[in-house]
Design a protein around this motif. Structure first.
Motif, PDB file in Angstrom:
ATOM      1  N   CYS A  21      -3.762 -26.584 -48.937  1.00  0.00           N
ATOM      2  CA  CYS A  21      -3.699 -25.224 -49.253  1.00  0.00           C
ATOM      3  C   CYS A  21      -2.554 -24.472 -49.064  1.00  0.00           C
ATOM      4  O   CYS A  21      -2.223 -23.245 -49.631  1.00  0.00           O
ATOM      5  CB  CYS A  21      -5.061 -24.380 -48.571  1.00  0.00           C
ATOM      6  N   GLU A  22      -1.593 -25.122 -48.158  1.00  0.00           N
ATOM      7  CA  GLU A  22      -0.430 -24.650 -47.923  1.00  0.00           C
ATOM      8  C   GLU A  22       0.657 -25.046 -48.879  1.00  0.00           C
ATOM      9  O   GLU A  22       1.903 -24.861 -48.781  1.00  0.00           O
ATOM     10  CB  GLU A  22       0.336 -24.577 -46.584  1.00  0.00           C
ATOM     11  N   VAL A  23       0.567 -25.984 -49.697  1.00  0.00           N
ATOM     12  CA  VAL A  23       1.469 -26.790 -50.351  1.00  0.00           C
ATOM     13  C   VAL A  23       1.090 -26.587 -52.049  1.00  0.00           C
ATOM     14  O   VAL A  23      -0.174 -26.342 -52.080  1.00  0.00           O
ATOM     15  CB  VAL A  23       1.829 -28.360 -50.219  1.00  0.00           C
ATOM     16  N   LEU A  24       1.949 -27.074 -52.723  1.00  0.00           N
ATOM     17  CA  LEU A  24       1.430 -27.202 -54.383  1.00  0.00           C
ATOM     18  C   LEU A  24       0.424 -28.136 -54.462  1.00  0.00           C
ATOM     19  O   LEU A  24       0.479 -29.316 -54.225  1.00  0.00           O
ATOM     20  CB  LEU A  24       2.596 -27.484 -55.080  1.00  0.00           C
ATOM     21  N   SER A  25      -0.716 -27.898 -54.900  1.00  0.00           N
ATOM     22  CA  SER A  25      -1.867 -28.809 -55.358  1.00  0.00           C
ATOM     23  C   SER A  25      -2.948 -28.240 -56.180  1.00  0.00           C
ATOM     24  O   SER A  25      -2.383 -27.178 -56.920  1.00  0.00           O
ATOM     25  CB  SER A  25      -2.667 -28.931 -54.080  1.00  0.00           C
ATOM     26  N   GLY A  26      -3.585 -29.339 -57.006  1.00  0.00           N
ATOM     27  CA  GLY A  26      -4.239 -28.790 -58.057  1.00  0.00           C
ATOM     28  C   GLY A  26      -5.666 -29.506 -58.021  1.00  0.00           C
ATOM     29  O   GLY A  26      -5.771 -30.751 -57.411  1.00  0.00           O
ATOM     30  N   MET A  27      -6.529 -28.983 -58.951  1.00  0.00           N
ATOM     31  CA  MET A  27      -7.830 -29.745 -59.056  1.00  0.00           C
ATOM     32  C   MET A  27      -7.962 -30.646 -60.195  1.00  0.00           C
ATOM     33  O   MET A  27      -7.418 -30.197 -61.247  1.00  0.00           O
ATOM     34  CB  MET A  27      -9.117 -28.727 -59.134  1.00  0.00           C
ATOM     35  N   MET A  28      -8.042 -32.126 -59.948  1.00  0.00           N
ATOM     36  CA  MET A  28      -8.019 -33.021 -60.941  1.00  0.00           C
ATOM     37  C   MET A  28      -9.272 -33.923 -60.903  1.00  0.00           C
ATOM     38  O   MET A  28      -9.931 -34.165 -60.197  1.00  0.00           O
ATOM     39  CB  MET A  28      -6.827 -33.807 -60.907  1.00  0.00           C
ATOM     40  N   PRO A  29      -9.518 -34.262 -62.519  1.00  0.00           N
ATOM     41  CA  PRO A  29     -10.663 -34.938 -62.457  1.00  0.00           C
ATOM     42  C   PRO A  29     -10.676 -36.517 -62.345  1.00  0.00           C
ATOM     43  O   PRO A  29     -10.791 -37.636 -62.960  1.00  0.00           O
ATOM     44  CB  PRO A  29     -10.893 -34.913 -63.985  1.00  0.00           C
ATOM     45  N   ALA A  30      -9.840 -36.654 -61.006  1.00  0.00           N
ATOM     46  CA  ALA A  30      -9.411 -37.966 -60.494  1.00  0.00           C
ATOM     47  C   ALA A  30      -9.285 -37.876 -59.179  1.00  0.00           C
ATOM     48  O   ALA A  30      -9.355 -36.850 -58.503  1.00  0.00           O
ATOM     49  CB  ALA A  30      -7.974 -38.325 -61.284  1.00  0.00           C
ATOM     50  N   CYS A  31      -8.954 -39.212 -58.632  1.00  0.00           N
ATOM     51  CA  CYS A  31      -8.617 -39.330 -57.120  1.00  0.00           C
ATOM     52  C   CYS A  31      -7.742 -40.636 -57.036  1.00  0.00           C
ATOM     53  O   CYS A  31      -7.543 -41.455 -57.920  1.00  0.00           O
ATOM     54  CB  CYS A  31      -9.846 -39.470 -56.238  1.00  0.00           C
ATOM     55  N   PHE A  32      -7.021 -40.637 -55.827  1.00  0.00           N
ATOM     56  CA  PHE A  32      -6.120 -41.877 -55.647  1.00  0.00           C
ATOM     57  C   PHE A  32      -7.088 -43.203 -55.384  1.00  0.00           C
ATOM     58  O   PHE A  32      -8.351 -42.937 -54.970  1.00  0.00           O
ATOM     59  CB  PHE A  32      -5.403 -41.546 -54.496  1.00  0.00           C
ATOM     60  N   GLN A  33      -6.746 -44.215 -55.537  1.00  0.00           N
ATOM     61  CA  GLN A  33      -7.457 -45.233 -55.318  1.00  0.00           C
ATOM     62  C   GLN A  33      -6.714 -46.591 -54.795  1.00  0.00           C
ATOM     63  O   GLN A  33      -5.301 -46.629 -54.873  1.00  0.00           O
ATOM     64  CB  GLN A  33      -7.996 -45.862 -56.752  1.00  0.00           C
ATOM     65  N   LEU A  34      -7.220 -47.400 -53.807  1.00  0.00           N
ATOM     66  CA  LEU A  34      -6.827 -48.548 -53.316  1.00  0.00           C
ATOM     67  C   LEU A  34      -7.621 -49.689 -53.904  1.00  0.00           C
ATOM     68  O   LEU A  34      -8.677 -49.614 -53.752  1.00  0.00           O
ATOM     69  CB  LEU A  34      -6.989 -48.659 -51.797  1.00  0.00           C
ATOM     70  N   LYS A  35      -6.928 -50.459 -54.773  1.00  0.00           N
ATOM     71  CA  LYS A  35      -7.392 -51.372 -55.358  1.00  0.00           C
ATOM     72  C   LYS A  35      -7.109 -52.910 -54.669  1.00  0.00           C
ATOM     73  O   LYS A  35      -5.965 -53.326 -54.673  1.00  0.00           O
ATOM     74  CB  LYS A  35      -6.691 -51.792 -57.175  1.00  0.00           C
ATOM     75  N   LEU A  36      -8.041 -53.503 -54.255  1.00  0.00           N
ATOM     76  CA  LEU A  36      -7.982 -54.471 -53.166  1.00  0.00           C
ATOM     77  C   LEU A  36      -7.857 -55.867 -53.998  1.00  0.00           C
ATOM     78  O   LEU A  36      -8.716 -56.092 -54.903  1.00  0.00           O
ATOM     79  CB  LEU A  36      -9.269 -54.547 -52.228  1.00  0.00           C
ATOM     80  N   GLN A  37      -6.608 -56.637 -53.702  1.00  0.00           N
ATOM     81  CA  GLN A  37      -6.733 -57.854 -54.146  1.00  0.00           C
ATOM     82  C   GLN A  37      -6.474 -58.778 -53.319  1.00  0.00           C
ATOM     83  O   GLN A  37      -5.464 -59.031 -52.611  1.00  0.00           O
ATOM     84  CB  GLN A  37      -5.555 -57.903 -55.338  1.00  0.00           C
ATOM     85  N   PRO A  38      -7.274 -59.754 -53.016  1.00  0.00           N
ATOM     86  CA  PRO A  38      -8.674 -60.027 -53.794  1.00  0.00           C
ATOM     87  C   PRO A  38      -9.407 -59.000 -53.177  1.00  0.00           C
ATOM     88  O   PRO A  38      -9.367 -58.284 -52.039  1.00  0.00           O
ATOM     89  CB  PRO A  38      -9.277 -61.351 -53.542  1.00  0.00           C
ATOM     90  N   PRO A  39     -10.696 -59.025 -54.014  1.00  0.00           N
ATOM     91  CA  PRO A  39     -11.746 -57.959 -53.457  1.00  0.00           C
ATOM     92  C   PRO A  39     -12.175 -58.468 -52.057  1.00  0.00           C
ATOM     93  O   PRO A  39     -12.134 -59.754 -51.772  1.00  0.00           O
ATOM     94  CB  PRO A  39     -13.168 -58.212 -54.132  1.00  0.00           C
ATOM     95  N   LEU A  40     -12.513 -57.527 -50.999  1.00  0.00           N
ATOM     96  CA  LEU A  40     -12.839 -57.924 -49.757  1.00  0.00           C
ATOM     97  C   LEU A  40     -14.400 -57.887 -49.410  1.00  0.00           C
ATOM     98  O   LEU A  40     -14.890 -56.699 -49.629  1.00  0.00           O
ATOM     99  CB  LEU A  40     -11.957 -56.967 -48.666  1.00  0.00           C
ATOM    100  N   PRO A  41     -14.887 -58.853 -48.874  1.00  0.00           N
ATOM    101  CA  PRO A  41     -16.296 -58.740 -48.435  1.00  0.00           C
ATOM    102  C   PRO A  41     -16.281 -57.899 -47.320  1.00  0.00           C
ATOM    103  O   PRO A  41     -15.499 -57.813 -45.961  1.00  0.00           O
ATOM    104  CB  PRO A  41     -16.408 -60.099 -47.765  1.00  0.00           C
ATOM    105  N   MET A  42     -17.030 -56.957 -47.107  1.00  0.00           N
ATOM    106  CA  MET A  42     -17.114 -55.962 -46.105  1.00  0.00           C
ATOM    107  C   MET A  42     -18.722 -55.734 -45.747  1.00  0.00           C
ATOM    108  O   MET A  42     -19.703 -55.658 -46.679  1.00  0.00           O
ATOM    109  CB  MET A  42     -16.701 -54.447 -46.325  1.00  0.00           C
ATOM    110  N   LEU A  43     -18.854 -55.597 -44.597  1.00  0.00           N
ATOM    111  CA  LEU A  43     -20.292 -55.459 -43.979  1.00  0.00           C
ATOM    112  C   LEU A  43     -20.590 -54.013 -44.408  1.00  0.00           C
ATOM    113  O   LEU A  43     -20.067 -52.973 -44.584  1.00  0.00           O
ATOM    114  CB  LEU A  43     -20.327 -55.515 -42.345  1.00  0.00           C
ATOM    115  N   SER A  44     -21.907 -53.690 -44.440  1.00  0.00           N
ATOM    116  CA  SER A  44     -22.612 -52.340 -44.835  1.00  0.00           C
ATOM    117  C   SER A  44     -21.957 -51.234 -43.985  1.00  0.00           C
ATOM    118  O   SER A  44     -21.631 -50.069 -44.361  1.00  0.00           O
ATOM    119  CB  SER A  44     -24.007 -52.342 -44.887  1.00  0.00           C
TER     120      SER A  44
END
Length: 542
Positions: free
Chosen positions: A208-231
């Motif tokens: 709220c104190e820096v320039l920002s904006g509402m967008m229909p998106a979000c950042f992503q970490l795309k894992l390579q290779p996909p990682l098996p993860m416990l629930s």
């Protein structure tokens, strides 16, 4: 050449046109364009890439693709560039999202440059395993910013310096569309000069104190290779980011099944609920048997999924996400060391029979039989995080705290259950025979004076004649260079130099378990080996 470029542009949904002098062909998209400079004979002189808001820059890789007439690979490069802006909406929205991604990348670079103490001899390995942002590679020519966040000891042993950026676990920093809007930064959220908290991370300015904006998106970490993860780990991801991973993107399965699915050239890729039995060859004609009981690993709490994309909205999320991913990778590495393509067959007699049971989401037990005892022993392995691995041995006439410390050091260094069990079995055999045991406290110091992982004691060494695994063919296991290299940690002696320690990839062992633990297995019985009773394996080791 110009006509071929026009066809490629049309295939990728891009525009194209020639300059009035017909010496430059332009391939245009909403957020970037290419300038292909042509010689009079139609040959390519140069290729320049201009991304949004940036001046055109010559691209050697794109130039070489066109000069070599590798048009299909050139088209794939264009697809990669387009994927960076795969956001629905008008140009204004795409520009905002791209700007947010640019500032995110700059803030991640600032975090990676903050001072911290080194733990490993090799700077790149230290950044991968201990860096707040891992080992950061800037994006270029359609390849997003890449984070290398985990690498196993076996990966380091089997690769050259030129391959270190392409092995292990990677995460691409991208953006992706979402069903709802999220507030994303449009400026840096790290004030200058940065102020650090107790963990060495910067104090971030509120959005709220820096320039920002509402967008229909979000950042992503795309894992390579996909990682098996416990629930349980998947739930923690959402707790860090406040952005849920869509359950429709996850296919839940027993965790060993996920590990077998990802294993290259692995055996069965399905889990039928029965016990999974694997043979692990080791140097010196040694063979171990590892059983993962189906009933124990079928519990709902131990189910997992292959995670390929992690959404987040703030650079402060990344260090916490990477620590969680490293924690899961450490668990996966230990479990994967017991899973091979070798299955039981008539003939081979194993030197050690083990059963691997889950105790919790971050701990497991290895039940085995000592040659000098009629009872079973249990090694409890606890993985508090990727750097804190402790072992507790529960065996008859074994109350020596230094044994727990020794096994913990071996495990942390090699990240392999079979190698650790081999070292433990040898050390216990020496104790039974009354031979003097090597000291457990020998260490190798790093450049800054902090202790690094010690070389394995002499009780873990393999004779040089045994390093090539002679005789494995005679029991039906093919010998390959990687088989010996995988366990070459055993060849390290107590006088290892820092360079040798680096090549074997010794992890830090400054913290080990020295506290007495109540024995949770006071009456371990042979019943846990019911599958051996049915297969008549039990007489082989009793």
């Amino acid at each position: 050449m110009a006509s071929r470029l026009e066809i490629i542009a049309k295939q990728r949904g891009m525009g194209s046109h020639l300059s009035p002098t017909e010496t430059t062909c332009y391939l245009t998209a909403d957020m970037f364009y290419l300038e292909v400079l042509l010689l009079p004979g139609g040959e390519v002189e140069d290729v320049k890439l201009a991304q949004h808001g940036e001046a055109p820059v010559s691209s050697e890789s794109l130039l070489q693709l066109l000069k070599s007439k590798k048009f299909e690979e050139f088209s794939v490069k264009l697809k990669g560039l387009s994927s960076l802006y795969n956001i629905p909406g008008d140009n204004e929205t795409k520009i905002k999202v791209y700007t947010a991604l640019q500032f995110l990348g700059k803030d991640l670079q600032k975090i990676s440059h903050l001072p911290r103490a080194l733990r490993e001899y090799n700077l790149q390995v230290d950044m991968i395993l201990n860096g707040r942002i891992g080992y950061l590679l800037a994006g270029s020519e359609g390849i997003p910013m890449t984070i290398q966040y985990y690498i196993s000891p076996s990966d380091i042993l089997l690769m050259s310096d030129s391959e270190r950026c392409s092995v292990g676990q990677l995460a691409l920093v991208t953006v992706g569309p979402t069903d709802c809007t999220h507030k994303l930064q449009m400026a840096s959220v790290i004030p200058q000069p940065p102020q650090l908290d107790a963990q060495g991370l910067p104090l971030f300015s509120p959005l709220c104190e820096v320039l920002s904006g509402m967008m229909p998106a979000c950042f992503q970490l795309k894992l390579q290779p996909p990682l098996p993860m416990l629930s349980s780990f998947v739930e923690k991801l959402s707790q860090i980011t406040d952005v849920a991973i869509a359950d429709t993107d996850l296919q839940w399965a027993p965790f060993p099944q996920l590990m077998m699915t990802l294993r290259e050239n692995g055996g069965d890729k399905t889990w039928d609920g029965q016990d999974a039995h694997f043979l692990v060859p080791l140097p010196g004609r040694e063979m171990h048997s590892y059983v993962l009981p189906g009933a124990a690993w079928e519990e709902a709490a131990l189910r997992g999924a292959l995670v390929s994309t992690i959404p987040f909205t703030h650079p402060a999320h990344v260090p916490a996400l990477l620590e969680l991913l490293r924690h899961q990778c450490a668990i996966n590495t230990l479990l994967a060391s017991c899973i091979t393509s070798h299955r039981p067959s008539p003939g081979p007699v194993c030197d050690l029979y083990c059963e691997v049971l889950p105790e919790s989401g971050s701990s497991l037990s290895v039940t085995f039989h000592l040659s000098d005892s009629d009872s079973l022993s249990v090694l409890l392995v606890n993985v508090a995080d990727s750097q804190k691995l402790t072992c507790s041995l529960f065996a008859v006439r074994s109350e020596d705290q230094s044994m727990d410390e020794y096994v913990s050091r071996v495990l942390k260094r090699c990240m392999s259950i079979p190698v650790t069990m081999r070292a433990l079995n040898r050390r216990l055999s020496k104790r039974t025979c009354g031979e003097p045991l090597p000291a457990c406290s020998s260490t190798v110091s790093t450049a800054d004076g902090s202790p690094a992982s010690p070389p394995l004691p002499m009780s873990c060494e393999a004779d040089s004649q045994k390093r090539d695994c002679p005789g494995l063919e005679s029991i039906g296991i093919p010998t390959t260079p990687s088989t010996a290299a995988m366990f070459s940690q055993d060849a390290m002696g107590p006088d290892a130099t820092p360079m040798e320690a680096e090549s074997a990839f010794c992890l830090s062992v400054t913290e080990v378990n020295t506290n007495p633990t109540v024995n949770p297995y006071p009456s371990a019985s042979v019943c846990v080996y019911s599958h051996w009773m049915h297969n008549n394996h039990l007489p082989e080791f009793i």
